[in-house]
Write a protein that holds these residues in place. Structure first.
Motif, PDB file in Angstrom:
ATOM      1  N   SER A   1       0.597  -1.525   0.020  1.00  0.00           N
ATOM      2  CA  SER A   1       0.387  -0.009   0.170  1.00  0.00           C
ATOM      3  C   SER A   1       0.632   1.265  -0.191  1.00  0.00           C
ATOM      4  CB  SER A   1      -1.105   0.229   1.134  1.00  0.00           C
ATOM      5  OG  SER A   1      -0.106  -0.110   2.264  1.00  0.00           O
ATOM      6  N   LEU A   2       2.205   1.121   1.071  1.00  0.00           N
ATOM      7  CA  LEU A   2       2.726   2.292   0.742  1.00  0.00           C
ATOM      8  C   LEU A   2       3.159   3.266  -0.442  1.00  0.00           C
ATOM      9  CD1 LEU A   2       5.195   1.555   4.051  1.00  0.00           C
ATOM     10  CD2 LEU A   2       2.946   3.199   3.866  1.00  0.00           C
ATOM     11  N   ARG A   3       3.580   2.181  -1.514  1.00  0.00           N
ATOM     12  CA  ARG A   3       4.259   2.980  -3.025  1.00  0.00           C
ATOM     13  C   ARG A   3       2.940   2.813  -3.888  1.00  0.00           C
ATOM     14  NH1 ARG A   3      10.469   1.786  -3.948  1.00  0.00           N
ATOM     15  NH2 ARG A   3       9.388   2.318  -5.901  1.00  0.00           N
ATOM     16  N   ASN A   4       2.239   2.609  -3.370  1.00  0.00           N
ATOM     17  CA  ASN A   4       0.843   2.395  -4.582  1.00  0.00           C
ATOM     18  C   ASN A   4      -0.040   3.394  -4.698  1.00  0.00           C
ATOM     19  OD1 ASN A   4      -1.548   0.810  -5.693  1.00  0.00           O
ATOM     20  ND2 ASN A   4      -0.343  -1.264  -6.452  1.00  0.00           N
ATOM     21  N   LYS A   5      -0.479   3.890  -5.078  1.00  0.00           N
ATOM     22  CA  LYS A   5      -1.121   5.130  -5.489  1.00  0.00           C
ATOM     23  C   LYS A   5      -2.324   4.758  -5.519  1.00  0.00           C
ATOM     24  CE  LYS A   5       2.098   8.638  -7.427  1.00  0.00           C
ATOM     25  NZ  LYS A   5       2.863   9.439  -8.675  1.00  0.00           N
ATOM     26  N   ASP A   6      -2.875   3.895  -6.353  1.00  0.00           N
ATOM     27  CA  ASP A   6      -4.282   3.251  -6.157  1.00  0.00           C
ATOM     28  C   ASP A   6      -4.858   2.591  -5.274  1.00  0.00           C
ATOM     29  OD1 ASP A   6      -4.133   3.881  -8.853  1.00  0.00           O
ATOM     30  OD2 ASP A   6      -3.944   2.021  -9.867  1.00  0.00           O
ATOM     31  N   MET A   7      -3.811   2.005  -4.861  1.00  0.00           N
ATOM     32  CA  MET A   7      -4.629   1.207  -3.436  1.00  0.00           C
ATOM     33  C   MET A   7      -4.235   2.643  -2.444  1.00  0.00           C
ATOM     34  SD  MET A   7      -4.404  -1.844  -1.615  1.00  0.00           S
ATOM     35  CE  MET A   7      -3.644  -2.788  -3.064  1.00  0.00           C
ATOM     36  N   LYS A   8      -3.206   3.283  -2.088  1.00  0.00           N
ATOM     37  CA  LYS A   8      -3.794   4.119  -0.877  1.00  0.00           C
ATOM     38  C   LYS A   8      -4.587   4.804  -1.506  1.00  0.00           C
ATOM     39  CE  LYS A   8       0.545   6.335  -1.281  1.00  0.00           C
ATOM     40  NZ  LYS A   8       1.578   6.808  -1.303  1.00  0.00           N
ATOM     41  N   GLN A   9      -4.948   5.548  -2.728  1.00  0.00           N
ATOM     42  CA  GLN A   9      -6.309   6.299  -3.124  1.00  0.00           C
ATOM     43  C   GLN A   9      -7.895   5.317  -2.306  1.00  0.00           C
ATOM     44  OE1 GLN A   9      -6.965   9.492  -4.059  1.00  0.00           O
ATOM     45  NE2 GLN A   9      -9.244   8.665  -3.619  1.00  0.00           N
ATOM     46  N   ALA A  10      -7.605   3.664  -2.596  1.00  0.00           N
ATOM     47  CA  ALA A  10      -8.863   2.992  -2.670  1.00  0.00           C
ATOM     48  C   ALA A  10      -9.218   3.351  -0.890  1.00  0.00           C
ATOM     49  CB  ALA A  10      -8.623   1.908  -2.620  1.00  0.00           C
ATOM     50  N   LEU A  11      -8.360   2.831  -0.300  1.00  0.00           N
ATOM     51  CA  LEU A  11      -7.676   3.024   0.916  1.00  0.00           C
ATOM     52  C   LEU A  11      -8.455   4.290   2.319  1.00  0.00           C
ATOM     53  CD1 LEU A  11      -4.663   1.619   2.277  1.00  0.00           C
ATOM     54  CD2 LEU A  11      -6.479   0.067   2.659  1.00  0.00           C
ATOM     55  N   ARG A  12      -8.325   4.977   1.129  1.00  0.00           N
ATOM     56  CA  ARG A  12      -8.269   6.573   1.903  1.00  0.00           C
ATOM     57  C   ARG A  12     -10.470   6.641   1.685  1.00  0.00           C
ATOM     58  NH1 ARG A  12      -3.333   9.102   0.320  1.00  0.00           N
ATOM     59  NH2 ARG A  12      -4.133   9.156  -1.828  1.00  0.00           N
ATOM     60  N   SER A  13     -10.396   6.122   0.051  1.00  0.00           N
ATOM     61  CA  SER A  13     -11.966   5.902   0.037  1.00  0.00           C
ATOM     62  C   SER A  13     -12.313   5.275   1.202  1.00  0.00           C
ATOM     63  CB  SER A  13     -12.297   5.651  -1.311  1.00  0.00           C
ATOM     64  OG  SER A  13     -11.623   6.231  -2.178  1.00  0.00           O
ATOM     65  N   LEU A  14     -12.016   4.283   1.324  1.00  0.00           N
ATOM     66  CA  LEU A  14     -12.755   2.876   2.107  1.00  0.00           C
ATOM     67  C   LEU A  14     -12.270   3.555   3.760  1.00  0.00           C
ATOM     68  CD1 LEU A  14     -13.652   0.022   2.945  1.00  0.00           C
ATOM     69  CD2 LEU A  14     -11.253  -0.082   3.186  1.00  0.00           C
ATOM     70  N   LEU A  15     -11.465   4.516   3.861  1.00  0.00           N
ATOM     71  CA  LEU A  15     -11.519   4.661   5.908  1.00  0.00           C
ATOM     72  C   LEU A  15     -12.247   6.527   5.528  1.00  0.00           C
ATOM     73  CD1 LEU A  15      -7.687   3.587   6.790  1.00  0.00           C
ATOM     74  CD2 LEU A  15     -10.343   2.911   6.764  1.00  0.00           C
TER      75      LEU A  15
END
Length: 312
Positions: free
Chosen positions: A290-304
């Motif tokens: 997650s730390l180096r993946n922009k798409d994953m970080k965006q998905a986690l922000r949206s989820l939280l």
């Protein structure tokens, strides 16, 4: 050759990392924290991938499956360890010990196979990008995971059946936090040559083959990256593999250090190394992905985000 009094046993004693009473509270707090981080972190990865349509791709499908396996992997061992510390007991039933060993080997194998399939995914994405959608189809992804689950049940089943035929000495003290294969073999008073033969033949085939597959996949990937003319293209291509490479290095670095040698040389100190791949690696995987993946970080922000929570 018998090494002592052979007896019919009903339970083993898991000695853990330390038998000093003053250390138990620290060990309990440490492993409880690691377990919660592992479960929450991997669960967030699964939920983020499920809720974000742009992450419904083969790569993230395999990451979600890896996170599910990592949750199961740690759940086989840490809760029992925490319960023993809380109740000030070291016992685990004989049947429970063999069951724990079975699922430990199963999830270890699944991790191994999934990492190999993920390497193939990166190989196709970089070396055959025009055919990626055709090769990495939903049918292929589901079939590969299903076959991995079926095939990886064979090896732990063989070891469990062989272990059940062994006799054990009067000592049932396992210098570990869980029922690890080598730790159990070392307690046996029976001839364990067949067990070790299975480890060296079938075990090597099932564990080393995926590793070699990963190595050859990345050899082709690196050669393909070197042929790219633009430095930016090279960095972009390499960035898609960096997270997977970090997880592979962490997993195999500890795994091979313990199992590529005879069980007779296994010591209590090796339990620390097994904790690294059985507890630490599953905990770190969500952060690596997650730390180096922009798409994953965006998905986690949206989820939280509270905005999304209230929109439901």
């Amino acid at each position: 050759m018998v090494r002592g009094n052979v007896t019919v046993i009903s339970e083993f004693l898991l000695l853990g990392l330390s038998e000093v009473p003053e250390h138990q509270l620290f060990i309990f707090s440490l492993f409880l924290s690691m377990y919660l981080v592992t479960v929450v972190g991997n669960l967030l990865i699964i939920l983020a991938i499920s809720s974000a349509p742009n992450l419904h791709t083969p790569m993230y499908f395999f990451i979600a499956n890896l996170s599910c396996v990592d949750i199961c992997f740690t759940s086989v061992t840490i809760p029992k360890m925490l319960l023993n510390i809380q109740t000030q007991s070291q016992s685990i039933l004989y049947v429970g010990c063999l069951t724990q060993m079975y699922f430990l080997i199963l999830f270890l194998e699944l991790d191994n196979v999934l990492l190999a399939v993920m390497a193939y995914d990166r190989f196709v994405a970089i070396c055959h990008p025009l055919h990626y959608a055709t090769i990495m189809s939903p049918k292929f992804c589901i079939t590969s995971v299903s076959l991995a689950v079926i095939i990886t049940n064979i090896y732990p089943l063989i070891h469990t059946l062989l272990m059940d035929t062994l006799s054990f000495c009067a000592s049932v003290r396992i210098h570990h936090i869980f029922c690890e294969l080598y730790a159990l073999l070392k307690l046996s008073c029976s001839d364990i040559h067949i067990n070790e033969l299975v480890v060296y033949t079938l075990g090597s085939l099932l564990f080393v083959t995926p590793f070699l597959f990963i190595f050859l996949s990345y050899k082709s990937i690196f050669l393909a990256i070197l042929r790219l003319h633009s430095l930016q293209s090279k960095l972009k291509a390499f960035s898609t593999c960096s997270s997977h490479l970090a997880v592979v290095s962490l997993f195999y670095g500890t795994l091979f250090g313990v199992y590529l040698r005879p069980s007779s040389s296994y010591t209590a100190e090796d339990s620390v190394a097994t904790v690294l791949y059985a507890v630490v690696a599953p905990m770190l995987n969500p952060f690596i992905y997650s730390l180096r993946n922009k798409d994953m970080k965006q998905a986690l922000r949206s989820l939280l985000s509270w905005r999304q929570v209230w929109s439901w």
